[in-house]
Design a protein around this motif. Sequence first.
Motif, mmCIF file in Angstrom:
data_model
loop_
_atom_site.group_PDB
_atom_site.id
_atom_site.type_symbol
_atom_site.label_atom_id
_atom_site.label_comp_id
_atom_site.label_asym_id
_atom_site.label_seq_id
_atom_site.Cartn_x
_atom_site.Cartn_y
_atom_site.Cartn_z
ATOM 1 N N GLN A 1 35.389 51.839 87.650
ATOM 2 C CA GLN A 1 34.726 51.600 86.405
ATOM 3 C C GLN A 1 34.903 50.049 85.985
ATOM 4 O OE1 GLN A 1 36.680 54.519 83.907
ATOM 5 N NE2 GLN A 1 35.143 56.057 83.977
ATOM 6 N N ARG A 2 36.349 49.621 86.347
ATOM 7 C CA ARG A 2 36.602 48.258 85.839
ATOM 8 C C ARG A 2 35.513 47.502 86.888
ATOM 9 N NH1 ARG A 2 42.320 47.332 87.811
ATOM 10 N NH2 ARG A 2 41.900 45.008 87.040
ATOM 11 N N TYR B 1 32.669 47.579 87.587
ATOM 12 C CA TYR B 1 31.366 47.512 87.000
ATOM 13 C C TYR B 1 31.187 47.142 85.509
ATOM 14 C CZ TYR B 1 29.479 49.422 91.541
ATOM 15 O OH TYR B 1 29.236 49.231 92.929
ATOM 16 N N ARG B 2 32.269 46.797 84.919
ATOM 17 C CA ARG B 2 32.252 46.168 83.730
ATOM 18 C C ARG B 2 31.621 44.723 83.783
ATOM 19 N NH1 ARG B 2 38.713 46.702 81.876
ATOM 20 N NH2 ARG B 2 38.644 49.212 81.720
ATOM 21 N N GLN C 1 32.523 41.524 85.677
ATOM 22 C CA GLN C 1 33.825 41.745 86.669
ATOM 23 C C GLN C 1 33.394 41.408 88.217
ATOM 24 O OE1 GLN C 1 37.432 42.997 86.055
ATOM 25 N NE2 GLN C 1 36.928 41.650 87.528
#
Length: 377
Positions: A322-323, A325-326, A329
């Motif tokens: 999830q990080r 695809y922020r 990022q």
Amino acid sequence: MRIALIGPAHPWRGGIPLHTAELAHRLAAVGHDVRICSWRSQGPARWLPTQRDRLSAPEAPPYPASTYPLDWRSPLSWWWVGRRLARQSDVVVLVSYTTVQAPALGLVGAIARRGARVIAVCHNVLPHERHPADRWLTTLLLRATDAVLVHSNQQHATLAALTNRPATVAALPPHLPTTGTSVRAEPNGLVFFGTIRHYKGLDVLLHALARVPDVRLTVVGEFRDGSDSVRELIARLGLTERVTVRPGYLPAGEIADLFATADAVVLPYRAATASQHVALAHQHGVPVIATRVGNFPDVISDGVDGLLCEPDDVDDLTHAIQRLYRPGQLAALRAAVLPADTEAHWREYLGTLFGLLTPATPRVVARNQRYRRQRCA
């Protein structure tokens, strides 16, 4: 010095033959007389998948002074090689990565040690997936050495529980196949590649992927125990449309094309020693999500050129994806990825190894000289 390297070399597949050849080239480049004494048969295919097929073309420059006298089934070949090396070598380097070969390497080392200094380079002190005999076999091998080189502090600690032989740690330097240049294409999600075994945590990655919608995954590699259980898990998690499985060995010439479409490489290992997969991904400008095992924390800067998470932890791996695809990022990670400084790594590695190659005590010098006098008498 006359140095013999005992380990796998082309046409055997995988990273360890590449390391053996690169080490031979670099030792020869600084003036040593180096030869590789390799295997014509490494071990049973059931335990060593790389035994099944050999490369038709080298994936990196092979070392020309290579011979293949060793057979894991033939103690006579072990005895003959050890006896020859005792007469013809100053240093014998045993390349150890599987306990299948421990009896052979142990006998070669024990005989060669009558006239040469014997060093073990242990890629894996103990296997990732253990057998009750592994500790005994490894100890048998280590008794035939004068000193040992390992590639991480964790491996050093494992070694210390098995032997009192002098041991040194040196970070494993890059030894990568010649893969060509990546030309960025349309991103196609995450990539998991390499031999697929339980300790590499593909099942953890699939469970995490099921919690992150719309992200695709490509799985490329040889299945150690067959692909049925993985395919069943993919179907059970409802990932059939998002996971592509490409079973089989990935030739070096196809690595660049694979990475050209990767957002990131994921290495969800439960355990590791010193993997080259991060260096390979970074060579192609691809960030890596990996667990905090082996050398991954040493070669990935968390939040800079990759992301780290805890091993065997679906929640933490889900959070890492999830990080990735922020907003912003992935672009930031990709911009920070740099290829490894190969020359600097190898200078440090050879410097550490040279400290082991030189006989450290008068006893070793006297032992070798005494054996050679007896042979010449």
